[in-house]
Design a protein around this motif. Structure first.
Motif, mmCIF file in Angstrom:
data_model
loop_
_atom_site.group_PDB
_atom_site.id
_atom_site.type_symbol
_atom_site.label_atom_id
_atom_site.label_comp_id
_atom_site.label_asym_id
_atom_site.label_seq_id
_atom_site.Cartn_x
_atom_site.Cartn_y
_atom_site.Cartn_z
ATOM 1 N N GLU A 281 0.817 -1.217 0.000
ATOM 2 C CA GLU A 281 0.000 0.000 0.000
ATOM 3 C C GLU A 281 0.850 1.266 0.000
ATOM 4 O O GLU A 281 0.392 2.341 0.411
ATOM 5 N N HIS A 512 -6.743 -4.133 -1.746
ATOM 6 C CA HIS A 512 -5.514 -3.520 -2.275
ATOM 7 C C HIS A 512 -5.720 -2.948 -3.674
ATOM 8 O O HIS A 512 -4.796 -2.951 -4.491
ATOM 9 N N ARG A 514 -6.272 0.160 -4.402
ATOM 10 C CA ARG A 514 -5.782 1.541 -4.507
ATOM 11 C C ARG A 514 -4.310 1.631 -4.107
ATOM 12 O O ARG A 514 -3.823 2.690 -3.695
ATOM 13 N N ASP A 517 -2.012 4.312 -5.852
ATOM 14 C CA ASP A 517 -2.642 5.628 -6.008
ATOM 15 C C ASP A 517 -1.840 6.770 -5.398
ATOM 16 O O ASP A 517 -2.263 7.921 -5.463
ATOM 17 N N LEU A 519 -1.570 7.359 -2.273
ATOM 18 C CA LEU A 519 -2.262 7.843 -1.083
ATOM 19 C C LEU A 519 -1.335 7.719 0.118
ATOM 20 O O LEU A 519 -0.510 6.816 0.188
ATOM 21 N N ASP A 521 -0.620 6.997 4.208
ATOM 22 C CA ASP A 521 -1.142 5.975 5.110
ATOM 23 C C ASP A 521 -2.420 6.444 5.799
ATOM 24 O O ASP A 521 -3.303 5.631 6.102
ATOM 25 N N GLU A 523 -4.634 8.671 4.413
ATOM 26 C CA GLU A 523 -5.679 8.798 3.395
ATOM 27 C C GLU A 523 -6.237 7.455 2.963
ATOM 28 O O GLU A 523 -7.411 7.342 2.612
ATOM 29 N N ASN A 524 -5.396 6.428 2.968
ATOM 30 C CA ASN A 524 -5.776 5.120 2.438
ATOM 31 C C ASN A 524 -6.507 4.309 3.514
ATOM 32 O O ASN A 524 -5.900 3.899 4.516
ATOM 33 N N ASP A 526 -7.403 1.307 3.453
ATOM 34 C CA ASP A 526 -6.933 -0.074 3.495
ATOM 35 C C ASP A 526 -5.568 -0.226 4.155
ATOM 36 O O ASP A 526 -5.091 -1.349 4.340
ATOM 37 N N PHE A 527 -4.922 0.880 4.485
ATOM 38 C CA PHE A 527 -3.578 0.815 5.061
ATOM 39 C C PHE A 527 -3.645 0.325 6.504
ATOM 40 O O PHE A 527 -4.498 0.745 7.278
#
Length: 531
Positions: A281, A512, A514, A517, A519, A521, A523-524, A526-527
């Protein structure tokens, strides 16, 4: 604006924005943004190979192992050998210190200590520009240039006959060498999974110990040369500088700049190599400098914590690195015995590093291990403070000195924490700059703590080390608590059940989609943080 035309109206067209180095997607009827921030080269790479950057590809274990072996041969070999060259070249001044350089160049007072400090002042000044150039330039070529340049500068050290000349070449050495560690951390995130990064960082960082072994043998051998036209320390600098220069030329041809440009691999393998790091990520690369990521980095406690740990770990290291041979000599060992003891010192450093990297992978713990590996440093320093220096105590003092070599393990684990937990390429640039500037400041201050009038036991220096280690332990504990809390908050934000107090759930199913992208940690969604 330039576009790759499609003959099928239903097939997305990738349109490059030259100014922003981004790609967007346009269909026949609507124009939708590709996941924001995706690097143009990454998007084009996936598009040209008939794949979608947002669609994961499943890689079986056998293929993953084959790809990892291929990467080791092209990337890890370069990281390990280059870091060995860097640490050996930088540490050459330590071996030269008992080879006559101080007398031949008429160094007095704190001038010898300044020869180490000026290297780190140069790193302090040039670290951010170096990190920005790593982001913008082909990293393999840029790294190769710097290797060859510092090799040439090192060889020129042999021509110095006074303090001024030595300060100039040592400062230039810092400018060219400062690219190494941030470039290596970036390469580890580009080519390796999160689980592999601690071992990769540990592998090249272990060269701190290996250079002690090899450097001790080389210095011992050169010290036996009698009647040469130049001094022994001049032979040492010339030999190592020329070898490093040749290695830099080789790296320019051998190290790929990225998975996308790795023409040494097949197109299919390049796609799979990029896919391997999707679950990190943290993406592969992004050349745009984004101010919102700068601001996020400045507000992120994780960035400041890894920076503080970098400083507290580097300050004792800087002093011990520059003065270790002088300290050992003061314990009552002869010059030749000191050279040979450096071999054992190197082996101890390597054992700390490899054990930390192995245990990190085995138990998925980094900060807990960093706490544990700080304790031997404290124990050894306490012995220095309370045990007098005489013939009967020199063996015990030597063991205590070896205990203080746990700093390498802590540095490796701290870099792994940084590479695992900070996403967004610009944010990584800022975090990396802070961490290595702190490392440079610590190493610059470290030798100055060892005052010339406080030798040979340097009681005041070791008191300062105890205080620094205490700060380090507190920072490690607080950072671990913070990262655990962030995982809990992320899972709650996605309305997912928190199964552990740490917020971890290894069976959690994350798409996973994105990952490339750019992004951060934060903003994401999924992180997930590791610690």
């Amino acid at each position: 604006m330039s576009a790759q035309k499609s003959t099928n109206d239903n097939v997305p067209q990738y349109i490059e924005d030259v100014e922003k180095d981004l790609y967007s997607v346009q269909s026949a009827s609507t124009r939708n943004e590709l996941p924001r921030g995706i690097d143009s080269e990454v998007a084009q790479f996936f598009a040209q190979n008939g794949t979608d950057a947002s669609k994961p590809i499943v890689i079986d274990e056998a293929t993953n192992k084959r790809l990892r072996t291929m990467i080791h041969k092209r990337v890890l070999v370069v990281l390990v050998v280059t870091y060995f060259a860097q640490t050996l070249d930088k540490g050459t001044i330590n071996f030269a210190s008992i080879m006559g350089i101080r007398e031949d160049t008429h160094l007095v007072g704190q001038q010898y200590a300044w020869l180490t400090t000026c290297v780190y002042i140069a790193i302090l000044v040039w670290e951010f520009p170096a990190n920005r150039l790593i982001q913008r330039l082909p990293i393999g070529k840029y790294l190769a240039f710097n290797i060859a340049a510092w090799g040439a500068v090192l060889a020129c050290t042999a021509a110095c006959h006074n303090f001024t000349g030595l300060v100039i070449v040592r400062t230039l050495l810092g400018v060219f060498e400062c690219v190494c560690q941030p470039a290596f951390v970036f390469l580890s995130t580009m080519w390796y999974t999160r689980e592999e990064q601690a071992m990769v960082i540990g592998a090249f960082y272990s060269m701190n110990g290996f250079q002690q072994c090899v450097g001790g043998l080389i210095s011992y051998g050169i010290s036996q040369i009698k009647g040469a036209a130049i001094k022994n320390w001049q032979i040492l600098f010339t030999l190592l500088g020329c070898i490093t220069f040749v290695w830099g030329i080789f790296v320019a041809f051998w190290l790929p700049d990225s998975p996308m440009r790795a023409t040494c691999f097949s197109k299919e393998d390049r796609i799979l190599i990029a896919e391997r790091v999707r679950k990190n990520e943290t993406g592969i690369q992004n050349k745009e400098f984004k101010m919102h990521q700068v601001m996020e980095a400045l507000r992120d406690p994780t960035v400041w914590a890894v920076t503080l740990i970098s400083f507290t770990n580097a300050l004792p290291t800087g002093g011990l690195g520059a003065f270790s041979n002088i300290i050992l000599n003061a314990f009552g060992f002869t010059v030749l015995q000191t050279y040979l003891l450096a071999i054992a010192q190197g082996a101890i450093i390597m054992s700390f590093l490899f054990s930390a990297a192995y245990l990190s992978g085995r138990f998925n713990q980094k900060l807990l291990l960093a706490f544990i590996y700080t304790l031997p440093n404290i124990a050894g320093t306490i012995v220095f403070l309370i045990v007098p220096t005489n013939a009967s105590t020199k063996v015990g003092l030597l063991i205590a000195f070896y205990c203080t070599q746990g700093f390498g393990a802590v540095a490796t684990l701290n870099l792994a924490v940084m590479s695992n937990n900070i996403a967004g390429r610009t944010k990584q640039v800022i975090a990396s700059t802070f961490v290595f500037v702190a490392w440079a400041v610590g190493n610059a201050v470290g030798p100055q703590v060892f005052r010339d009038n406080d030798g040979p036991r340097y009681i005041k220096a070791f008191i300062a080390h105890i205080v620094i280690y205490g700060v380090q332990l507190v920072a490690i504990v607080l950072l671990r608590m913070h990262l655990m809390r962030q995982n809990v908050l992320k899972r709650r934000a996605q309305a997912k059940k928190v199964t552990h107090a740490s917020g971890e759930d290894r069976d959690e199913n994350i798409a996973h989609d994105r990952a490339f992208d750019d992004l951060t940690d934060k903003e994401n969604p999924d992180f997930r943080y590791t610690y």
